[in-house]
Design an enzyme around this catalytic site. Sequence first.
Site, PDB file in Angstrom:
ATOM      1  N   HIS A 132     -32.659-136.686 -51.033  1.00  0.00           N
ATOM      2  CA  HIS A 132     -33.825-137.120 -50.356  1.00  0.00           C
ATOM      3  C   HIS A 132     -34.792-137.280 -51.057  1.00  0.00           C
ATOM      4  O   HIS A 132     -34.841-136.988 -52.266  1.00  0.00           O
ATOM      5  CB  HIS A 132     -34.293-135.764 -49.458  1.00  0.00           C
ATOM      6  CG  HIS A 132     -35.559-135.675 -48.684  1.00  0.00           C
ATOM      7  ND1 HIS A 132     -36.779-135.720 -49.119  1.00  0.00           N
ATOM      8  CD2 HIS A 132     -35.644-135.910 -47.089  1.00  0.00           C
ATOM      9  CE1 HIS A 132     -37.409-135.876 -47.949  1.00  0.00           C
ATOM     10  NE2 HIS A 132     -36.843-136.145 -46.814  1.00  0.00           N
ATOM     11  N   ASP A 209     -31.912-128.246 -53.916  1.00  0.00           N
ATOM     12  CA  ASP A 209     -32.477-128.548 -52.759  1.00  0.00           C
ATOM     13  C   ASP A 209     -31.905-128.053 -51.515  1.00  0.00           C
ATOM     14  O   ASP A 209     -31.118-128.643 -51.170  1.00  0.00           O
ATOM     15  CB  ASP A 209     -32.784-130.040 -52.927  1.00  0.00           C
ATOM     16  CG  ASP A 209     -33.608-130.445 -51.389  1.00  0.00           C
ATOM     17  OD1 ASP A 209     -33.563-129.372 -50.474  1.00  0.00           O
ATOM     18  OD2 ASP A 209     -33.866-131.659 -51.331  1.00  0.00           O
ATOM     19  N   GLN A 212     -31.559-128.309 -46.446  1.00  0.00           N
ATOM     20  CA  GLN A 212     -30.660-128.414 -45.320  1.00  0.00           C
ATOM     21  C   GLN A 212     -29.545-127.510 -45.556  1.00  0.00           C
ATOM     22  O   GLN A 212     -28.410-127.435 -45.077  1.00  0.00           O
ATOM     23  CB  GLN A 212     -29.993-129.888 -45.017  1.00  0.00           C
ATOM     24  CG  GLN A 212     -30.971-131.156 -45.016  1.00  0.00           C
ATOM     25  CD  GLN A 212     -31.759-130.975 -43.850  1.00  0.00           C
ATOM     26  OE1 GLN A 212     -31.147-130.358 -42.751  1.00  0.00           O
ATOM     27  NE2 GLN A 212     -32.508-131.895 -43.597  1.00  0.00           N
ATOM     28  N   LYS A 235     -37.374-125.952 -41.014  1.00  0.00           N
ATOM     29  CA  LYS A 235     -36.034-126.542 -40.740  1.00  0.00           C
ATOM     30  C   LYS A 235     -35.276-125.362 -40.465  1.00  0.00           C
ATOM     31  O   LYS A 235     -33.933-125.372 -40.095  1.00  0.00           O
ATOM     32  CB  LYS A 235     -35.419-127.390 -41.965  1.00  0.00           C
ATOM     33  CG  LYS A 235     -36.268-128.599 -42.283  1.00  0.00           C
ATOM     34  CD  LYS A 235     -35.480-129.489 -43.310  1.00  0.00           C
ATOM     35  CE  LYS A 235     -36.431-130.440 -44.097  1.00  0.00           C
ATOM     36  NZ  LYS A 235     -36.452-131.409 -42.889  1.00  0.00           N
ATOM     37  N   CYS A 373     -35.506-140.977 -45.292  1.00  0.00           N
ATOM     38  CA  CYS A 373     -36.175-140.600 -46.531  1.00  0.00           C
ATOM     39  C   CYS A 373     -35.050-140.427 -47.445  1.00  0.00           C
ATOM     40  O   CYS A 373     -35.259-139.379 -48.386  1.00  0.00           O
ATOM     41  CB  CYS A 373     -36.914-139.243 -46.432  1.00  0.00           C
ATOM     42  SG  CYS A 373     -38.457-139.467 -45.582  1.00  0.00           S
TER      43      CYS A 373
HETATM   44  N1  7TS Z   1     -34.828-132.229 -49.079  1.00  0.00           N
HETATM   45  C1  7TS Z   1     -33.971-132.428 -48.094  1.00  0.00           C
HETATM   46  C2  7TS Z   1     -32.620-132.143 -48.222  1.00  0.00           C
HETATM   47  C3  7TS Z   1     -34.546-132.599 -46.929  1.00  0.00           C
HETATM   48  O1  7TS Z   1     -33.854-132.933 -45.866  1.00  0.00           O
HETATM   49  C4  7TS Z   1     -35.920-132.818 -46.645  1.00  0.00           C
HETATM   50  C5  7TS Z   1     -36.539-133.028 -45.440  1.00  0.00           C
HETATM   51  C6  7TS Z   1     -36.797-132.331 -47.619  1.00  0.00           C
HETATM   52  C7  7TS Z   1     -36.128-132.130 -48.852  1.00  0.00           C
HETATM   53  C8  7TS Z   1     -38.017-132.333 -47.872  1.00  0.00           C
HETATM   54  O2  7TS Z   1     -38.838-131.392 -46.893  1.00  0.00           O
HETATM   55  P1  7TS Z   1     -40.161-130.942 -46.513  1.00  0.00           P
HETATM   56  O3  7TS Z   1     -40.196-129.854 -45.583  1.00  0.00           O
HETATM   57  O4  7TS Z   1     -40.839-130.698 -47.759  1.00  0.00           O
HETATM   58  O5  7TS Z   1     -40.624-132.154 -46.042  1.00  0.00           O
HETATM   59  N2  7TS Z   1     -35.679-133.781 -44.570  1.00  0.00           N
HETATM   60  C9  7TS Z   1     -36.314-134.603 -43.353  1.00  0.00           C
HETATM   61  C10 7TS Z   1     -35.286-135.185 -42.645  1.00  0.00           C
HETATM   62  O6  7TS Z   1     -34.041-135.028 -42.754  1.00  0.00           O
HETATM   63  N3  7TS Z   1     -35.767-135.928 -41.708  1.00  0.00           N
HETATM   64  O7  7TS Z   1     -37.025-135.430 -41.622  1.00  0.00           O
HETATM   65  C11 7TS Z   1     -37.329-134.762 -42.722  1.00  0.00           C
END
Ligand code: 7TS
Length: 415
Positions: A132, A209, A212, A235, A373
């Site tokens: 990401h 990371d 997910q 999430k 992203c």
């Molecule tokens: N890393 C992964 C693997 C992610 O899926 C996401 C967000 C992030 C980092 C960033 O997370 P945040 O909460 O700091 O924004 N993923 C997604 C997605 O798959 N669709 O919208 C956001």
Amino acid sequence: MRQAQVEQQGRGRIEDRRTDFPALQQMIHGHSLVYLDSAASSQMPGSVIETIARYQRNDHANVHRGVHTLSHRATDAYEGARDKVRNFVNAASRSEVIFTSGTTESINLVAQSYCRPLLRAGDSVLISHLEHHSNIVPWQLLCEQTAAELRVVPIDEQGQLDMPALARMFDEKVRMVAVAHVSNALGTINPVREIIALARQRDVPVLLDGAQGVPHMAIDVQELDCDFYAFSGHKMYAPTGVGVLYGRESLLDAMPPYQGGGDMILEVSFTGTTYNELPYKFEAGTPNISGVIGLGAAIDYLQSIGMLAIARHEKALLAYLMDELQKISGIRLIGTAPHKASVQSFMLDNIHPHDLGTILDHQGIAIRTGHHCAMPVMQHFAVPGTARASLGLYNNRDDIDRLVAALHQAKQIFS
Ligand code: 7TS
């Protein structure tokens, strides 16, 4: 032992939990909502919403600084959530649990606070092609700041890391490894134990990371033996604006603060400032108190079902989703690694993913479309973007049947 503990916590049928989520009980464009976008953000169960509302109504005050009752209540709930997170990911100590605004901030914290003082020109940071943007851009910034090199491990046509290439790229210049536990665009579960074992041989720290990972499987940071693990509340059925950085205590201890401000100090004067102990050294300013309390409630909720039960349910559902999608003529599945979690990207004929997303929305079906992203992943598969269905604990086979029926309709509209 820990596995048994995680299993034991579960009770009740997971199929019955859908009704716990108020947002899922609504109609969209005249159809009952089918929510297949949990990888972007999951819905919250009523228990989380109510815990936050109760705190806002009765207990709100700033934490760590008041002698009055409300401040004590807020502090107890906030620090209680830290204990819940510690237990949830099996960190060795509550000092290793840092509250952040989310995965993005957790990764930036490690890049700037751990790596920046350490890296010299010519050193390398190892990431992968399936990250990401949150696990790419902070390292690019760091490399610009330090004249270090960013090395990117390639992926194959199924969306798996090229592990022989990773081993070849892992020479003595590599000072940090940062990879997704689970890919958000492809669903690939990376062989993180193998990567960590390689890194251990060279004494190089590994950041996972886990944005997910955490919502879909039991995480044990001690068993994984990772050095940092980053994840987001929104999430995993908690609110937005809150997340966690797990860090190994010895590393966190040696790191300078990321941001300066209130709460992260012991004493301030113009001749010098001494920093607070862990974890507070990394929590400058008034934190997202209600978000943290909501995260604690989400952990209670997840543990009341059991992460192993959730993983089993979602695994079976993902297999069904992949099978059913594959039966549709003109479908191209993107991300077909044997080890996957809860995400399927696809293209249908030559329909633009955004058009597909709009047609599905009119049937009450929420998916995400676009580059997710993860633009380098799109470049690898030579597509501008994909349609992506992602699963949460509340999804069931009916949701997938509705998706498949709507995809058949979309084919007709565009034929
Ligand atoms: N890393 C992964 C693997 C992610 O899926 C996401 C967000 C992030 C980092 C960033 O997370 P945040 O909460 O700091 O924004 N993923 C997604 C997605 O798959 N669709 O919208 C956001």
